[in-house]
Design an enzyme around this catalytic site. Sequence first.
Site, PDB file in Angstrom:
ATOM      1  N   ARG A  61       9.220  74.330 206.086  1.00  0.00           N
ATOM      2  CA  ARG A  61       9.196  75.791 206.254  1.00  0.00           C
ATOM      3  C   ARG A  61       7.894  76.243 206.912  1.00  0.00           C
ATOM      4  O   ARG A  61       7.877  77.149 207.745  1.00  0.00           O
ATOM      5  CB  ARG A  61       9.359  76.455 204.888  1.00  0.00           C
ATOM      6  CG  ARG A  61       9.434  77.961 204.975  1.00  0.00           C
ATOM      7  CD  ARG A  61       9.913  78.564 203.662  1.00  0.00           C
ATOM      8  NE  ARG A  61      10.031  80.001 203.753  1.00  0.00           N
ATOM      9  CZ  ARG A  61       9.458  80.847 202.893  1.00  0.00           C
ATOM     10  NH1 ARG A  61       8.748  80.387 201.886  1.00  0.00           N
ATOM     11  NH2 ARG A  61       9.608  82.152 203.042  1.00  0.00           N
ATOM     12  N   HIS A  65       7.554  78.611 210.176  1.00  0.00           N
ATOM     13  CA  HIS A  65       6.814  79.873 210.171  1.00  0.00           C
ATOM     14  C   HIS A  65       5.630  79.829 211.131  1.00  0.00           C
ATOM     15  O   HIS A  65       5.227  80.857 211.677  1.00  0.00           O
ATOM     16  CB  HIS A  65       6.347  80.220 208.753  1.00  0.00           C
ATOM     17  CG  HIS A  65       7.459  80.732 207.891  1.00  0.00           C
ATOM     18  ND1 HIS A  65       7.268  81.593 206.840  1.00  0.00           N
ATOM     19  CD2 HIS A  65       8.800  80.528 207.947  1.00  0.00           C
ATOM     20  CE1 HIS A  65       8.428  81.882 206.272  1.00  0.00           C
ATOM     21  NE2 HIS A  65       9.379  81.236 206.917  1.00  0.00           N
ATOM     22  N   ASP A  66       5.049  78.657 211.336  1.00  0.00           N
ATOM     23  CA  ASP A  66       3.983  78.553 212.328  1.00  0.00           C
ATOM     24  C   ASP A  66       4.555  78.794 213.720  1.00  0.00           C
ATOM     25  O   ASP A  66       4.058  79.630 214.469  1.00  0.00           O
ATOM     26  CB  ASP A  66       3.321  77.160 212.260  1.00  0.00           C
ATOM     27  CG  ASP A  66       2.150  77.040 213.232  1.00  0.00           C
ATOM     28  OD1 ASP A  66       1.505  78.079 213.500  1.00  0.00           O
ATOM     29  OD2 ASP A  66       1.874  75.923 213.721  1.00  0.00           O
ATOM     30  N   GLY A  71       3.724  81.049 218.337  1.00  0.00           N
ATOM     31  CA  GLY A  71       3.910  79.655 218.742  1.00  0.00           C
ATOM     32  C   GLY A  71       3.324  78.674 217.750  1.00  0.00           C
ATOM     33  O   GLY A  71       2.653  79.066 216.789  1.00  0.00           O
ATOM     34  N   ASP A  73       0.781  76.988 216.713  1.00  0.00           N
ATOM     35  CA  ASP A  73      -0.656  76.950 216.980  1.00  0.00           C
ATOM     36  C   ASP A  73      -1.485  76.948 215.697  1.00  0.00           C
ATOM     37  O   ASP A  73      -2.687  77.225 215.729  1.00  0.00           O
ATOM     38  CB  ASP A  73      -1.065  78.152 217.842  1.00  0.00           C
ATOM     39  CG  ASP A  73      -0.956  79.462 217.066  1.00  0.00           C
ATOM     40  OD1 ASP A  73      -0.247  79.487 216.018  1.00  0.00           O
ATOM     41  OD2 ASP A  73      -1.578  80.448 217.482  1.00  0.00           O
ATOM     42  N   SER A  75      -1.621  79.085 213.497  1.00  0.00           N
ATOM     43  CA  SER A  75      -2.133  80.414 213.101  1.00  0.00           C
ATOM     44  C   SER A  75      -1.740  80.732 211.662  1.00  0.00           C
ATOM     45  O   SER A  75      -2.412  81.509 210.987  1.00  0.00           O
ATOM     46  CB  SER A  75      -1.628  81.507 214.052  1.00  0.00           C
ATOM     47  OG  SER A  75      -0.221  81.476 214.157  1.00  0.00           O
ATOM     48  N   ASN A  93       5.531  85.735 204.425  1.00  0.00           N
ATOM     49  CA  ASN A  93       5.067  84.380 204.108  1.00  0.00           C
ATOM     50  C   ASN A  93       4.872  84.183 202.614  1.00  0.00           C
ATOM     51  O   ASN A  93       4.259  83.202 202.178  1.00  0.00           O
ATOM     52  CB  ASN A  93       3.776  84.054 204.860  1.00  0.00           C
ATOM     53  CG  ASN A  93       4.064  83.534 206.259  1.00  0.00           C
ATOM     54  OD1 ASN A  93       5.050  82.814 206.469  1.00  0.00           O
ATOM     55  ND2 ASN A  93       3.236  83.896 207.221  1.00  0.00           N
ATOM     56  N   PRO A 161      12.973  85.793 211.136  1.00  0.00           N
ATOM     57  CA  PRO A 161      14.265  86.399 210.803  1.00  0.00           C
ATOM     58  C   PRO A 161      14.291  86.858 209.347  1.00  0.00           C
ATOM     59  O   PRO A 161      13.557  86.315 208.520  1.00  0.00           O
ATOM     60  CB  PRO A 161      15.251  85.247 211.025  1.00  0.00           C
ATOM     61  CG  PRO A 161      14.439  84.006 210.841  1.00  0.00           C
ATOM     62  CD  PRO A 161      13.048  84.334 211.302  1.00  0.00           C
ATOM     63  N   HIS A 191      17.929  74.751 204.828  1.00  0.00           N
ATOM     64  CA  HIS A 191      18.170  75.365 203.514  1.00  0.00           C
ATOM     65  C   HIS A 191      19.047  74.485 202.625  1.00  0.00           C
ATOM     66  O   HIS A 191      19.618  74.971 201.661  1.00  0.00           O
ATOM     67  CB  HIS A 191      18.781  76.765 203.672  1.00  0.00           C
ATOM     68  CG  HIS A 191      17.809  77.781 204.198  1.00  0.00           C
ATOM     69  ND1 HIS A 191      18.175  79.064 204.535  1.00  0.00           N
ATOM     70  CD2 HIS A 191      16.468  77.689 204.445  1.00  0.00           C
ATOM     71  CE1 HIS A 191      17.100  79.718 204.966  1.00  0.00           C
ATOM     72  NE2 HIS A 191      16.059  78.920 204.931  1.00  0.00           N
ATOM     73  N   ASP A 257      20.672  67.372 203.615  1.00  0.00           N
ATOM     74  CA  ASP A 257      21.992  66.845 203.994  1.00  0.00           C
ATOM     75  C   ASP A 257      22.932  67.995 204.400  1.00  0.00           C
ATOM     76  O   ASP A 257      22.551  69.158 204.308  1.00  0.00           O
ATOM     77  CB  ASP A 257      22.600  66.036 202.838  1.00  0.00           C
ATOM     78  CG  ASP A 257      22.695  66.845 201.555  1.00  0.00           C
ATOM     79  OD1 ASP A 257      22.625  68.098 201.615  1.00  0.00           O
ATOM     80  OD2 ASP A 257      22.837  66.244 200.482  1.00  0.00           O
TER      81      ASP A 257
HETATM   82  C1  HEM Z   1      17.904  81.390 210.066  1.00  0.00           C
HETATM   83  C2  HEM Z   1      17.014  82.245 209.599  1.00  0.00           C
HETATM   84  C3  HEM Z   1      16.206  81.991 208.362  1.00  0.00           C
HETATM   85  C4  HEM Z   1      15.989  82.879 207.362  1.00  0.00           C
HETATM   86  C5  HEM Z   1      16.482  84.312 207.306  1.00  0.00           C
HETATM   87  C6  HEM Z   1      15.202  82.207 206.352  1.00  0.00           C
HETATM   88  C7  HEM Z   1      14.758  82.788 205.180  1.00  0.00           C
HETATM   89  C8  HEM Z   1      14.246  82.094 204.103  1.00  0.00           C
HETATM   90  C9  HEM Z   1      13.958  82.668 202.817  1.00  0.00           C
HETATM   91  C10 HEM Z   1      14.143  84.135 202.446  1.00  0.00           C
HETATM   92  C11 HEM Z   1      13.510  81.669 202.020  1.00  0.00           C
HETATM   93  C12 HEM Z   1      13.101  81.788 200.560  1.00  0.00           C
HETATM   94  C13 HEM Z   1      11.720  82.353 200.445  1.00  0.00           C
HETATM   95  C14 HEM Z   1      11.416  82.688 199.007  1.00  0.00           C
HETATM   96  O1  HEM Z   1      11.954  83.672 198.518  1.00  0.00           O
HETATM   97  O2  HEM Z   1      10.674  81.929 198.344  1.00  0.00           O
HETATM   98  C15 HEM Z   1      13.501  80.453 202.799  1.00  0.00           C
HETATM   99  C16 HEM Z   1      13.114  79.217 202.337  1.00  0.00           C
HETATM  100  C17 HEM Z   1      13.108  78.075 203.110  1.00  0.00           C
HETATM  101  N1  HEM Z   1      13.336  78.013 204.464  1.00  0.00           N
HETATM  102 FE1  HEM Z   1      14.185  79.439 205.587  1.00  0.00          FE
HETATM  103  N2  HEM Z   1      14.963  80.929 206.754  1.00  0.00           N
HETATM  104  C18 HEM Z   1      15.552  80.752 207.976  1.00  0.00           C
HETATM  105  C19 HEM Z   1      15.485  79.604 208.757  1.00  0.00           C
HETATM  106  C20 HEM Z   1      14.804  78.467 208.404  1.00  0.00           C
HETATM  107  C21 HEM Z   1      14.496  77.375 209.307  1.00  0.00           C
HETATM  108  C22 HEM Z   1      14.827  77.356 210.796  1.00  0.00           C
HETATM  109  C23 HEM Z   1      13.847  76.433 208.574  1.00  0.00           C
HETATM  110  C24 HEM Z   1      13.270  75.119 209.014  1.00  0.00           C
HETATM  111  C25 HEM Z   1      13.723  74.412 210.025  1.00  0.00           C
HETATM  112  C26 HEM Z   1      13.767  76.930 207.211  1.00  0.00           C
HETATM  113  C27 HEM Z   1      13.258  76.235 206.139  1.00  0.00           C
HETATM  114  C28 HEM Z   1      13.182  76.717 204.860  1.00  0.00           C
HETATM  115  C29 HEM Z   1      12.881  75.881 203.705  1.00  0.00           C
HETATM  116  C30 HEM Z   1      12.708  74.364 203.705  1.00  0.00           C
HETATM  117  C31 HEM Z   1      12.815  76.744 202.601  1.00  0.00           C
HETATM  118  C32 HEM Z   1      12.480  76.359 201.160  1.00  0.00           C
HETATM  119  C33 HEM Z   1      10.965  76.403 200.999  1.00  0.00           C
HETATM  120  C34 HEM Z   1      10.439  75.845 199.693  1.00  0.00           C
HETATM  121  O3  HEM Z   1      11.183  75.442 198.815  1.00  0.00           O
HETATM  122  O4  HEM Z   1       9.190  75.811 199.555  1.00  0.00           O
HETATM  123  N3  HEM Z   1      14.327  78.176 207.168  1.00  0.00           N
HETATM  124  N4  HEM Z   1      13.961  80.754 204.075  1.00  0.00           N
END
Ligand code: HEM
Length: 329
Positions: A61, A65-66, A71, A73, A75, A93, A161, A191, A257
């Site tokens: 994640r 977010h970086d 980009g 970088d 940041s 974040n 997003p 996710h 998976d």
């Molecule tokens: C498609 C749009 C996306 C949205 C709207 C989104 C949003 C979120 C949100 C709201 C959380 C939970 C944050 C929290 O409440 O603690 C989350 C967690 C996470 N996101 Fe996304 N995300 C998106 C795409 C991605 C992408 C592209 C990746 C990586 C390639 C990613 C990887 C993760 C991971 C691994 C977690 C779990 C983090 C943890 O357990 O520490 N997400 N995301």
Amino acid sequence: MAKFFVFLGLFLANFWSFSSAFTPLKVGFYQKTCPSAESIVKTTLDQAYTQDSGIAAALIRLHFHDCFVRGCDASVLLDSTPGNKAEKDSMGNKGVQGFDVIDEARDRIEAQCPNTVSCADIIAFAARDSVFKAGGLYYPVPAGRRDGTFSSSDDVAKNLPGAFFNVTQLHENFARKGLSLEEMVTLSGAHSIGDSHCSSFARRLYSFNSTYSQDPSLDPTYAKYLKGLCPRATSTSTNPSPDPVVPFDPTTPVKIDNKYYKNLKNNKGLLVSDQVLWNTPLTRSLVKKNSNHPNYWTTKFAAAMVHMGSIEVLTGNQGEIRRNCRLVN
Ligand code: HEM
Ligand SMILES: *[C@@H]1O[C@H](CO)[C@@H](O)[C@H](O)[C@H]1NC(C)=O
Ligand SMILES: *[C@@H]1O[C@H](CO)[C@@H](O)[C@H](O)[C@H]1NC(C)=O
């Protein structure tokens, strides 16, 4: 024969480093200048992972977010300074972790080869090792990123997003970073590991819209399970509600998976931005394909991570190699 190898070479180059034609990032960038860089990151992650397997999700994640904000970088690693609130301290974040592991890898690398390896590359290596650790494909990471010198919390909401985005909004958001609709669906599969705070989806359980208090697209049994873990918030200014975390995929929470896509088909997507991928005709067939063909998804995921890792990178003499990932030099 020669033609075949050229073709194979092109195919692999495209597959492994999607945008290598547009960015000067290179696999093995530190081979001469800091040959142990990648193995130091791997060892550091291995050690952190034994303490807490959740670190894999956190680092994947962190890379996302970086890359989506100014980009790739690094940041996202910069600390706030007097008068400037940094990305990491923004709402978007909230819950982002993994900074300590990056710091540890940075210190060990500095001890071997000072002023050579960027923090942005360390994040990219750590994300790759995390994917592999969690059961995904091992992919070579093109490197040579340089570190940015500016971080502002204001940039976060404009670029990441939202958890309630629909497919049109998600598509638009990823397209602005040069990623396709299919890559958006592929990367959302991240996710399949990690956790979310209840506050990121609680509206789906208690106050969805004026017609439905509960999101009708949520499987009722799953909704009940979530309500058990996420009681209705009753915060007051003096007594804020607790905000527990729940796993994205309760059945295989630390395994990356295609179970994520199977969950979507069963109306068990955690965020609105997850469930809409199945409920919207434009992306439904992609969800179906990823859910039916695990290896196909795993391969596409690795390629999409590489592509994501090339977003608006600084290279050559741009930016700097930060000595401390939290501070500009
Ligand atoms: C498609 C749009 C996306 C949205 C709207 C989104 C949003 C979120 C949100 C709201 C959380 C939970 C944050 C929290 O409440 O603690 C989350 C967690 C996470 N996101 Fe996304 N995300 C998106 C795409 C991605 C992408 C592209 C990746 C990586 C390639 C990613 C990887 C993760 C991971 C691994 C977690 C779990 C983090 C943890 O357990 O520490 N997400 N995301
Ligand atoms: C998503 O929301 C936007 C703005 O609210 C709307 O214009 C668009 O039609 C919606 N798209 C889908 C697929 O529902
Ligand atoms: C509430 O959500 C449902 C399901 O997404 C939707 O069909 C309905 O139009 C929404 N109602 C309002 C008032 O927004």
